[in-house]
Scaffold this active site. Structure first.
Site, short mmCIF file in Angstrom:
data_model
loop_
_atom_site.label_atom_id
_atom_site.label_comp_id
_atom_site.label_asym_id
_atom_site.label_seq_id
_atom_site.Cartn_x
_atom_site.Cartn_y
_atom_site.Cartn_z
N ALA A 163 0.81 -1.23 0.00
CA ALA A 163 0.00 0.00 0.00
C ALA A 163 0.84 1.27 0.00
O ALA A 163 0.32 2.34 0.30
CB ALA A 163 -0.94 0.00 1.21
N ALA A 164 2.10 1.15 -0.35
CA ALA A 164 2.99 2.33 -0.28
C ALA A 164 2.49 3.47 -1.15
O ALA A 164 2.38 4.62 -0.71
CB ALA A 164 4.40 1.93 -0.69
N GLY A 165 2.18 3.17 -2.42
CA GLY A 165 1.72 4.21 -3.32
C GLY A 165 0.37 4.77 -2.93
O GLY A 165 0.12 5.98 -3.06
N ASP A 166 -0.52 3.92 -2.43
CA ASP A 166 -1.84 4.38 -2.02
C ASP A 166 -1.76 5.27 -0.78
O ASP A 166 -2.50 6.25 -0.66
CB ASP A 166 -2.74 3.18 -1.75
CG ASP A 166 -2.96 2.33 -2.99
OD1 ASP A 166 -2.94 2.89 -4.10
OD2 ASP A 166 -3.13 1.10 -2.85
#
Length: 307
Positions: A250-253
């Site tokens: 979920a880094a980009g989110d």
């Protein structure tokens, strides 16, 4: 308090934890299997809510037990779900994730109810969109619904943020014209521009090409190196915070939700908002899971003070 609308996908994430990814034709054993609520749209909504923003989510889930469970999870994280619709006779979206010991992942998605989201659903949320400061969308739901949402937002003078993921080579010109801020990662940007990113110099080339496509504010997320920003208010690489990644799911989110939660209405603080988003992302990758790994605003602010 920021008011944010996120339009996008809702998925149940099933994660297979492995030492190494299997080779073609190879059978391996999973070390363990976990489940969590996910989907790029839902993840970004949770991140926006955790950033301290009033967050409304426009999405579809199935009329199954997993759909009810997804709604409960989102509500528990503070996301307003009155515009998350149940879809009769369709399963809730499901993502199957393989996560290796280095924190890298492969993902296969069964879209389910996500592909049932329509412009009519968006019209039903018109008042919510018009009351927001910013609208975020990705590409895990039909583009027609995103265009409808961005049209309403732009007519009301609101900021639109497009996360072009999963990558699509030829995005409709109409969608690009309605987008204020585009936030691809390096792979997605290369697909949009036709320019492979193999070094820092290619980031600038990609940004120039995206500007030529009519996009004024460009942020290319660059993994462990940070995020490259090209805009009227700031241009340059915002470095990542160095941490040991456990799970990058979920880094980009997380970055997207906190970026929106930190942006001023005139986008004049784009650099500071990007730093804020990078710090949030650095905390998220240190924990397992998608939504469970997303930090709250207090944790991010404390981490920024620590450096």
């Amino acid at each position: 308090m920021q008011k944010i609308v996120v339009l996008g996908s809702s998925n149940v994430d099933t994660t297979l934890h492995v030492e190494n990814f299997p080779k073609p034709g190879e059978t391996i054993n999973a070390q363990k299997v976990t489940e969590a609520s996910g989907g790029k749209g839902a993840n970004q909504a949770v991140a926006a809510a955790k950033s301290g923003s009033e967050t409304h989510f426009i999405s579809r889930v199935g009329d199954d037990a997993l759909g009810t469970w997804m709604l409960d999870q989102l509500t528990g994280y503070g996301v307003l779900t009155d515009r998350v619709l149940k879809t009769e006779g369709v399963k809730t979206g499901h993502a199957y994730i393989t996560l290796n010991s280095e924190g890298q992942n492969d993902i296969i998605i069964d879209h389910g109810a996500n592909y049932e989201l329509t412009p009519k659903d968006v019209e039903g949320a018109k008042a919510v969109i018009e009351d927001a400061d910013c609208v975020i969308a990705q590409l895990e739901t039909p583009i027609a619904a995103t265009i409808a949402a961005f049209k309403i937002a732009k007519a009301a003078g609101k900021t639109t943020i497009l996360n072009p993921a999963p990558a699509i080579k030829d995005l409709p010109k109409e969608l690009l014209n309605l987008t204020d801020v585009i936030t691809p990662n390096e792979t997605e940007s290369a697909l949009l521009t036709g320019i492979t990113i193999s070094g820092d110099a290619d980031l600038e080339k990609n940004a120039v090409k995206l500007h030529e496509l009519g996009l004024k504010y460009v942020i290319i997320t660059y993994g462990s190196k940070g995020a490259y920003v090209s805009s009227p208010v700031f241009t340059g690489l915002v470095p990542a915070f160095k941490v040991k990644a456990v799970d990058t799911t979920a880094a980009g989110d997380t970055f997207l939700g906190f970026l929106a939660g930190g942006l001023a209405s005139d986008l004049g603080n784009l650099h500071d908002a990007t730093v804020f988003a990078c710090r949030a992302s650095s905390l998220a990758v240190q924990k397992l899971g998608a939504q469970p790994s997303i930090p709250d605003r207090a944790a991010v602010e404390a981490a920024l003070k620590e450096g």
